[in-house]
Write an enzyme that holds these catalytic residues in place. Structure first.
Site, PDB file in Angstrom:
ATOM      1  N   ASP A 156      47.129  44.723  36.616  1.00 14.34           N
ATOM      2  CA  ASP A 156      46.865  46.007  35.576  1.00 14.34           C
ATOM      3  C   ASP A 156      46.641  45.297  34.227  1.00 14.34           C
ATOM      4  OD1 ASP A 156      47.808  47.501  37.420  1.00 14.34           O
ATOM      5  OD2 ASP A 156      50.187  47.177  36.955  1.00 14.34           O
ATOM      6  N   GLU A 172      48.859  55.600  42.475  1.00 21.30           N
ATOM      7  CA  GLU A 172      50.263  55.989  42.469  1.00 21.30           C
ATOM      8  C   GLU A 172      50.539  57.158  42.052  1.00 21.30           C
ATOM      9  OE1 GLU A 172      52.218  51.281  41.952  1.00 21.30           O
ATOM     10  OE2 GLU A 172      52.180  52.611  40.070  1.00 21.30           O
ATOM     11  N   SER A 210      49.012  36.869  30.461  1.00 27.69           N
ATOM     12  CA  SER A 210      50.209  37.771  30.943  1.00 27.69           C
ATOM     13  C   SER A 210      50.921  37.379  32.033  1.00 27.69           C
ATOM     14  CB  SER A 210      49.580  39.375  31.740  1.00 27.69           C
ATOM     15  OG  SER A 210      49.237  39.011  32.786  1.00 27.69           O
ATOM     16  N   GLY A 254      39.770  34.168  39.576  1.00 24.85           N
ATOM     17  CA  GLY A 254      39.024  34.901  38.282  1.00 24.85           C
ATOM     18  C   GLY A 254      38.659  36.402  39.046  1.00 24.85           C
ATOM     19  N   SER A 303      56.876  53.829  35.695  1.00 24.60           N
ATOM     20  CA  SER A 303      58.272  53.638  36.502  1.00 24.60           C
ATOM     21  C   SER A 303      59.098  52.563  35.830  1.00 24.60           C
ATOM     22  CB  SER A 303      57.988  53.105  37.889  1.00 24.60           C
ATOM     23  OG  SER A 303      57.232  51.785  37.797  1.00 24.60           O
TER      24      SER A 303
END
Length: 293
Positions: free
Chosen positions: A245, A139, A275, A215, A11
């Protein structure tokens, strides 16, 4: 090099930053708008590829400009795209994200992602013997996940199943999954009669629960193990979109590179910590050489 197949969603993420969450019927100003490539499947594929394994992707996009952009992004990340279907007369998936004080609220419009079928996958995927692991999420249609889990079980291929967005799982499916990786709230929804500690004890070396800034937790067959997250200040946390992810992709890559379960969780926590220090789900996902810095 180990090879992972990710079957999941693609997406475009449309991100609005705001200093105020609107109440019902209220309009507020945003501070900036950006768009990023996303989809839980694509995110996990990118994270795994950057963590040092080969990745092939199977999914569906619309027959539109956005769909081609989503495919090109996978290719740019050195991910195989031969098994991405273009669905005629369909639009590609989108996610609409409101970012407030470093946290996020997300509305997903699946579109073509929900038109992926088990028959398409069975027809297109031939080289199952080359796979070290298959990664799945929620998804795409559950019929697709179920068919893939059955096929992997038949062929002895490990499955990492990230049950997000959460949906109920029967005991048969859980018994076929190698690694189940919900976050804290998803774990509570899946195992409502159990505490998190009781749940991981029931599924040792299989159920790994991510706890955000705390964590991750799992049971190693003898005791509950809590693996701390990277220590970050509030100012360092820019955007938590895609952190889970990143964890899943990095964890899968680490397992396929023969790290122990504990070391793989540590590696995945580190990747997730890196990230969240940049805006966008895929933007901040670290490359393997970042772990030596």
């Amino acid at each position: 090099m180990p090879k992972i197949l990710v079957v999941g969603s693609l997406s475009m993420d449309y991100v609005v930053e705001t200093q105020q969450i609107p109440q019902q019927g209220e309009t507020v100003f945003g501070t900036q708008f950006k768009q990023f490539f996303g989809g839980k499947g694509a995110n996990q594929a990118v994270a795994a590829r950057r963590a040092g394994v080969e990745v092939a992707f199977c999914g569906a996009v619309g027959d539109d400009l956005l769909g081609q952009q989503l495919i090109n992004n996978l290719a740019d990340n050195q991910i195989e795209t031969d098994h991405v279907a273009k669905i005629p007369a369909s639009t590609s998936g989108t996610a609409h994200i409101t970012l407030f004080e470093g946290d996020n609220r997300i509305i997903v419009v699946p579109a073509a992602n929900q038109q992926l079928t088990a028959s398409f996958i069975q027809q297109r995927l031939i080289d199952w013997e080359d796979l070290s692991m298959v990664i799945l999420q929620n998804e795409i249609p559950q019929t697709v996940n179920r068919a893939l889990i059955d096929r992997c079980c038949e062929r002895g291929i490990p499955v990492l199943y990230n049950p997000a967005p959460v949906t109920q799982l029967d005991s048969e499916i859980i018994g076929q999954i190698t690694y189940l990786t919900p976050n804290e709230e998803e774990c509570k929804a899946l195992f409502s009669e159990l505490s998190i500690e009781e749940a991981v004890q029931k599924y040792p070396n299989q159920l790994i629960v991510t706890l955000g800034a705390q964590g991750a937790i799992y049971h190693d067959g003898q005791a509950v193990r809590k693996v701390p997250a990277m220590a970050l200040t509030k100012d360092q946390v820019v955007d938590t979109t895609g952190a889970g992810d990143t964890f899943n992709g990095a964890f899968a890559a680490a397992i396929c590179r023969n790290l122990s379960l504990e070391a793989a969780v540590q590696f995945a926590n580190h990747a997730a910590g890196l990230s969240v220090q940049q805006l966008g789900a895929q933007t901040g996902m670290p490359y393997l050489d970042a772990f030596s810095n």
